[in-house]
Design an enzyme around this catalytic site. Structure first.
Site, mmCIF file in Angstrom:
data_model
loop_
_atom_site.group_PDB
_atom_site.id
_atom_site.type_symbol
_atom_site.label_atom_id
_atom_site.label_comp_id
_atom_site.label_asym_id
_atom_site.label_seq_id
_atom_site.Cartn_x
_atom_site.Cartn_y
_atom_site.Cartn_z
ATOM 1 N N SER A 196 0.866 3.618 2.437
ATOM 2 C CA SER A 196 0.878 4.240 3.765
ATOM 3 C C SER A 196 2.250 4.759 4.172
ATOM 4 C CB SER A 196 0.374 3.245 4.819
ATOM 5 O OG SER A 196 1.305 2.190 5.013
ATOM 6 N N SER A 217 -2.742 6.551 6.464
ATOM 7 C CA SER A 217 -2.078 5.455 7.162
ATOM 8 C C SER A 217 -2.872 5.090 8.409
ATOM 9 C CB SER A 217 -0.653 5.856 7.561
ATOM 10 O OG SER A 217 -0.068 4.869 8.398
ATOM 11 N N SER A 249 0.840 -1.200 0.000
ATOM 12 C CA SER A 249 0.000 0.000 0.000
ATOM 13 C C SER A 249 0.873 1.247 0.000
ATOM 14 C CB SER A 249 -0.913 0.001 1.231
ATOM 15 O OG SER A 249 -0.151 0.240 2.418
ATOM 16 N N LYS A 307 5.722 0.354 9.458
ATOM 17 C CA LYS A 307 5.543 1.757 9.821
ATOM 18 C C LYS A 307 6.870 2.283 10.370
ATOM 19 C CE LYS A 307 1.082 1.396 9.055
ATOM 20 N NZ LYS A 307 0.453 2.002 7.869
#
Length: 306
Positions: A91, A254, A89, A146
């Site tokens: 994010s 996100s 993705s 992340k």
């Protein structure tokens, strides 16, 4: 499904290793004894073909002998050293894009067994600014990636799209650091988009790491959806011991610790360190190609991850 491959790989390694060991310790000496007995009764040495015909190695044992060293090496590398991941993705844009293939350094946050993911050897702890892969706290079968923003004991505030951090006060320390805004400066507009909405790119200083983040000026902060920690305001969190606060670089696109809470250290997989391949996936809506087929290779993205 995140750990299924490791379990299957471990199972195949153990089974092939047991077959290889059984053949080496039990069957191979018997084959040698048969060959030696025949050679003692003959006046000339047997050729390799004759030895193989006289005492053939079972096909299953031959296969195990061939694959065991290879898959054992793959298991060790994947469990202890590096594991490949694909970015699914946007994010973590602009640092990581959909279609990037990365290597994750597994020993950065401890060496774990490949089946139960229990820590066998402790190494280092995540540092502020690290890009970490971890098991999604709400579903450990899913891998998430992340950036580590908050360390144990830190106080984090994300208000009006501005990040504030008050580092944890060391035990016995009197002069603790005050809450400070994380410095960021606008770089450019219009390079990245969310749908048809252009995103603003900022350069952010997080710990010892300087990196880019994206902000969508048209999207308001979704405070009503934030994870509510008892005893703090809606946009404020105090990171518990043994846990971390993680956020995506694409701040308005996100789903991260702001929404589902903290990352336990037991869920950490490793630190993202290298982009080894990057495929361009954009195509027009009328394209006849399936969505998973790349449209190009982004060679300029290959290299270390900041």
């Amino acid at each position: 499904m995140a750990n299924y491959f490791s379990i299957i790989l471990t199972f195949i390694t153990v089974i092939s290793g047991l077959f290889w060991l059984y053949d080496a310790r039990v069957l191979k000496p018997k084959r040698k004894a048969v060959i030696a007995e025949v050679e003692n009764k003959t006046t000339s040495a047997l050729t390799d073909e004759q030895r193989e015909s006289l005492a053939p190695q079972p096909k299953l044992m031959e296969l195990s002998e061939s694959i065991f060293p290879v898959i054992a090496l793959v298991l060790v590398v994947r469990t202890v050293l590096y594991e490949p991941f694909q970015i699914p993705s946007g994010s973590m844009m602009p640092t990581l894009l959909k279609g990037d293939f990365i290597l994750v350094e597994k020993f950065s946050y401890g060496i774990k067994d490949p089946v139960f993911q229990e820590t066998l050897v402790e190494t280092n702890q995540p540092e502020r600014g690290d890009i970490a892969v971890f098991k999604y706290p709400e579903n450990p079968n899913i891998d998430y990636i992340k950036r580590i923003v908050g360390l144990p004991g830190d106080r984090i505030i994300y208000r009006n799209k501005t990040l504030y951090i008050q580092p944890a006060c060391a035990e016995g320390q009197r002069d603790c650091e005050e809450m400070k805004v994380v410095k960021s400066s606008l770089k450019e507009d219009g390079t990245y988009f969310s749908g048809s909405s252009p995103l603003r790119t900022y350069s952010e200083d997080l710990g010892n790491v300087t990196h880019d983040i994206l902000v969508d000026p048209r999207v308001a902060s979704r405070m009503a959806m934030y994870f509510n920690q008892p005893g703090t305001q809606r946009d404020e969190w105090v990171v518990p011991e043994g846990q971390y606060f993680a956020m995506g670089d694409n701040r308005d696109n996100s789903r991260d610790s702001r929404y589902w809470g903290f990352v336990d250290e037991e869920l950490l997989v490793g630190r993202a360190v290298f982009i080894w391949m990057s495929f361009e996936m954009d195509r027009s809506r009328d394209s006849w190609l399936p969505s998973w087929v790349p449209t190009g290779v982004r060679f300029e993205r290959l290299g270390s991850i900041e």
